[in-house]
Write an enzyme that holds these catalytic residues in place. Structure first.
Site, short mmCIF file in Angstrom:
data_model
loop_
_atom_site.label_atom_id
_atom_site.label_comp_id
_atom_site.label_asym_id
_atom_site.label_seq_id
_atom_site.Cartn_x
_atom_site.Cartn_y
_atom_site.Cartn_z
N GLY A 1 0.77 -1.07 -0.09
CA GLY A 1 0.02 0.17 0.01
C GLY A 1 0.89 1.23 0.05
O GLY A 1 0.45 2.44 0.60
N MET B 1 -0.88 6.34 4.44
CA MET B 1 -0.10 5.98 5.37
C MET B 1 1.39 5.28 4.67
O MET B 1 2.19 5.27 5.47
CB MET B 1 -0.90 4.86 6.01
CG MET B 1 -0.24 4.01 7.47
SD MET B 1 -0.05 5.49 8.75
CE MET B 1 1.37 4.79 9.47
N GLU C 1 1.90 -1.99 -4.45
CA GLU C 1 0.59 -1.46 -4.51
C GLU C 1 -0.34 -2.63 -5.33
O GLU C 1 0.53 -3.56 -5.89
CB GLU C 1 0.83 -0.14 -5.49
CG GLU C 1 0.54 0.79 -4.91
CD GLU C 1 -0.71 1.23 -3.92
OE1 GLU C 1 -1.74 0.55 -4.27
OE2 GLU C 1 -0.74 1.77 -2.95
N THR D 1 -6.94 -2.47 10.07
CA THR D 1 -7.97 -2.93 11.29
C THR D 1 -9.32 -3.18 10.08
O THR D 1 -9.37 -3.03 8.96
CB THR D 1 -8.24 -1.23 11.91
OG1 THR D 1 -8.57 -0.35 10.97
CG2 THR D 1 -7.16 -0.84 12.61
N HIS E 1 -12.17 10.80 13.24
CA HIS E 1 -10.78 10.35 12.21
C HIS E 1 -11.56 11.13 10.86
O HIS E 1 -12.53 11.73 10.68
CB HIS E 1 -10.58 9.00 11.89
CG HIS E 1 -10.18 8.13 12.87
ND1 HIS E 1 -10.59 7.74 13.96
CD2 HIS E 1 -8.54 7.74 12.98
CE1 HIS E 1 -9.42 6.99 14.60
NE2 HIS E 1 -8.53 7.25 13.84
N LYS F 1 -11.93 7.38 6.31
CA LYS F 1 -11.82 6.11 6.87
C LYS F 1 -12.91 5.18 6.82
O LYS F 1 -13.88 5.81 6.56
CB LYS F 1 -11.56 6.32 8.51
CG LYS F 1 -11.07 5.08 9.25
CD LYS F 1 -10.71 5.47 10.76
CE LYS F 1 -10.30 4.18 11.36
NZ LYS F 1 -9.48 3.33 10.71
#
EC number: 1.17.1.8
Length: 270
Positions: free
Chosen positions: A9, A14, A35, A101, A156, A160
């Site tokens: 990623g 991030m 990627e 997550t 957030h 997200k």
């Protein structure tokens, strides 16, 4: 020997921060960047993506073709992709720093099973401050938890995709475990309409999604006449990226097992 890290990623928000963190850290180097298949970023220079200038490492899509270039994968992507990366790590004897997550129970079981064959750090949040907050919440729960209403509020950025955040859920788990409760039973994740009175054993969650908020979490321990709030606010994703690199250095000496940032930071001895 320098530890070689791979970022999956790599083109995401991030991922770019992780590349910067790896380049700034001592004792590690960027070995590869990846990627998803078909991404327009395939072939781009990872350093240029991260605003660092050319590093000579091209973003690739096939982990197997690049497997000799890295020792540990750092993964902050999405559950469906992460589960494939976990399979790759088991099959190719690679270690994993997992910050994704939103896993369901089956996904979490797959992570635990993989950790019987390789070493994994799996944490909802890699910030040193947040992990210190987890310990503070346990202390507060011991003192106030049975006598107060507990609410967790998190905010957030608009991009997200999971809610509540993994960090908020981890906070709830730390509190519930301390109090001998089950978050699946006592967690309240939405309130609307006529809800009835609040139960004393409830652990409530509220979610905000707005603009570019990096991550904010506040836990209330509210009793009649007073309220204790424990908060953490992140102003930059670099705090998570630096924590992930720190975890990778720590994991280098482990062979198998499932760990979290409590282990990395040795917080159990506080």
């Amino acid at each position: 020997m320098t530890l070689k890290l791979a970022i999956v990623g790599a083109g995401g928000r991030m991922g770019r921060q992780l590349i910067q963190a790896v380049q700034a850290a001592e004792g590690v180097e960027l070995g590869a960047a990846f990627e998803r298949k078909g991404s327009s970023l395939i072939g781009a220079d990872a350093g240029e993506l991260a605003g660092l200038g050319e590093l000579g490492i091209k973003v690739a899509e096939d982990l197997a073709a690049e497997k000799d270039k890295f020792d540990i994968i750092i993964d902050f992507t999405r559950p469906e992709g992460s589960l494939e990366h976990i399979k790759f790590c088991v099959a190719n004897n690679k270690k994993l720093i997992l910050g994704t997550t939103g896993f369901d129970d089956a996904g979490k079981q797959a992570i635990g099973k993989a950790a019987e064959k390789t070493a994994i750090v799996f944490a909802s949040n890699y910030s040193v401050g947040v992990n210190l907050v987890f310990k503070l919440l346990e202390k507060a729960a011991k003192v106030m938890g049975d006598y107060s209403d507990i609410e967790i509020i998190e905010a957030h950025h608009r991009h997200k995709v999971d809610a509540p955040s993994g960090t908020a859920l981890s906070m709830g788990e730390h509190i519930a475990k301390t109090l001998g409760r089950d978050l699946k039973v006592n967690g309240v994740f939405s309130r609307e309409g006529i809800t009835g009175e609040r139960k004393r054993t409830d652990i409530g969650f509220s979610t905000i999604r707005a603009a570019d908020v990096v991550g904010e979490h506040t836990v209330w321990f509210a009793d009649i006449g007073e309220r204790v709030e424990i908060s953490h606010k992140a102003s930059s994703r670099m705090t998570f990226a630096n924590g992930a690199v720190r975890a990778a250095k720590w994991l280098a000496n482990k062979q198998i097992g499932l760990f979290d940032m409590t282990d990395v930071l040795d917080l159990n001895n506080l």
